[in-house]
Motif scaffolding. Structure first.
Motif, PDB file in Angstrom:
ATOM      1  N   GLN A  51      32.809  50.314  40.858  1.00 10.01           N
ATOM      2  CA  GLN A  51      33.696  49.230  40.458  1.00 10.01           C
ATOM      3  C   GLN A  51      33.583  48.105  41.486  1.00 10.01           C
ATOM      4  O   GLN A  51      33.724  48.339  42.685  1.00 10.01           O
ATOM      5  N   VAL A  52      33.300  46.901  41.022  1.00  9.28           N
ATOM      6  CA  VAL A  52      33.194  45.724  41.883  1.00  9.28           C
ATOM      7  C   VAL A  52      33.996  44.581  41.250  1.00  9.28           C
ATOM      8  O   VAL A  52      34.372  44.655  40.090  1.00  9.28           O
ATOM      9  N   THR A  53      34.236  43.548  42.028  1.00  8.08           N
ATOM     10  CA  THR A  53      34.946  42.378  41.523  1.00  8.08           C
ATOM     11  C   THR A  53      33.925  41.320  41.112  1.00  8.08           C
ATOM     12  O   THR A  53      33.083  40.916  41.914  1.00  8.08           O
ATOM     13  N   ALA A  54      33.983  40.910  39.866  1.00  8.34           N
ATOM     14  CA  ALA A  54      33.079  39.885  39.331  1.00  8.34           C
ATOM     15  C   ALA A  54      33.502  38.516  39.869  1.00  8.34           C
ATOM     16  O   ALA A  54      34.617  38.354  40.361  1.00  8.34           O
ATOM     17  N   PRO A  55      32.606  37.522  39.747  1.00  7.47           N
ATOM     18  CA  PRO A  55      32.947  36.168  40.209  1.00  7.47           C
ATOM     19  C   PRO A  55      34.234  35.624  39.594  1.00  7.47           C
ATOM     20  O   PRO A  55      34.936  34.845  40.221  1.00  7.47           O
ATOM     21  N   ASN A  56      34.577  36.070  38.390  1.00  9.71           N
ATOM     22  CA  ASN A  56      35.803  35.588  37.739  1.00  9.71           C
ATOM     23  C   ASN A  56      37.049  36.362  38.177  1.00  9.71           C
ATOM     24  O   ASN A  56      38.133  36.118  37.677  1.00  9.71           O
TER      25      ASN A  56
END
Length: 142
Positions: A51-56
């Protein structure tokens, strides 16, 4: 002709951390079909999902390849160095991964913790500043 699975594996090997949406777009496939293939590859031990944080700002799943050391222990490839570490006896050994971007990943079984480069630096400073022998007892320090 390579299968869709082979094409997806090649894409992930070339671009570790790629997301399923990107794969679906580049392969002109439905997102559900890509997700299904990725799930099989993760369940089969060929990929690791994180799980990662997307640019948005939304949480998304990124995929990386899994390889092995000569002793059979798992390692992410190609941009992360992993070490098997003796761990908690009842839980088994744990793994430590240090990525080229400074991220530190600690894993025990299916549990995983990822520290940013700054958090990893702070952890190393903290550990470097404590007296491990005094805390854990004689013979515990390397």
């Amino acid at each position: 002709m390579p299968t869709k699975t082979d094409q997806i594996l090649d894409m992930i090997a070339a671009r570790p951390g790629i997301r399923s949406v990107e794969i679906a777009e580049e392969m002109a496939m439905e997102a559900t079909a890509v997700s299904s293939l990725l799930k099989r590859l993760v369940d089969g031990g060929r990929l690791r999902a994180e799980q990662v944080t997307a640019p948005n700002g939304r949480k998304v799943t990124a995929y990386t390849m899994i390889g092995t050391f000569g002793d059979g222990s798992e390692v992410l490839v190609p941009r992360q160095l992993w070490s098997r570490v003796v761990g908690i006896p009842e839980k088994g050994p744990f793994s430590v991964g240090l990525a080229s971007n400074g991220r530190l990943t600690l894993e025990l079984g299916r549990k995983s913790m990822v520290l940013s480069a700054e958090q990893a630096r702070q952890l190393v400073q903290y550990l470097d500043g404590i007296n491990v022998e005094k805390i854990l007892g004689p013979g515990s320090a390397a």
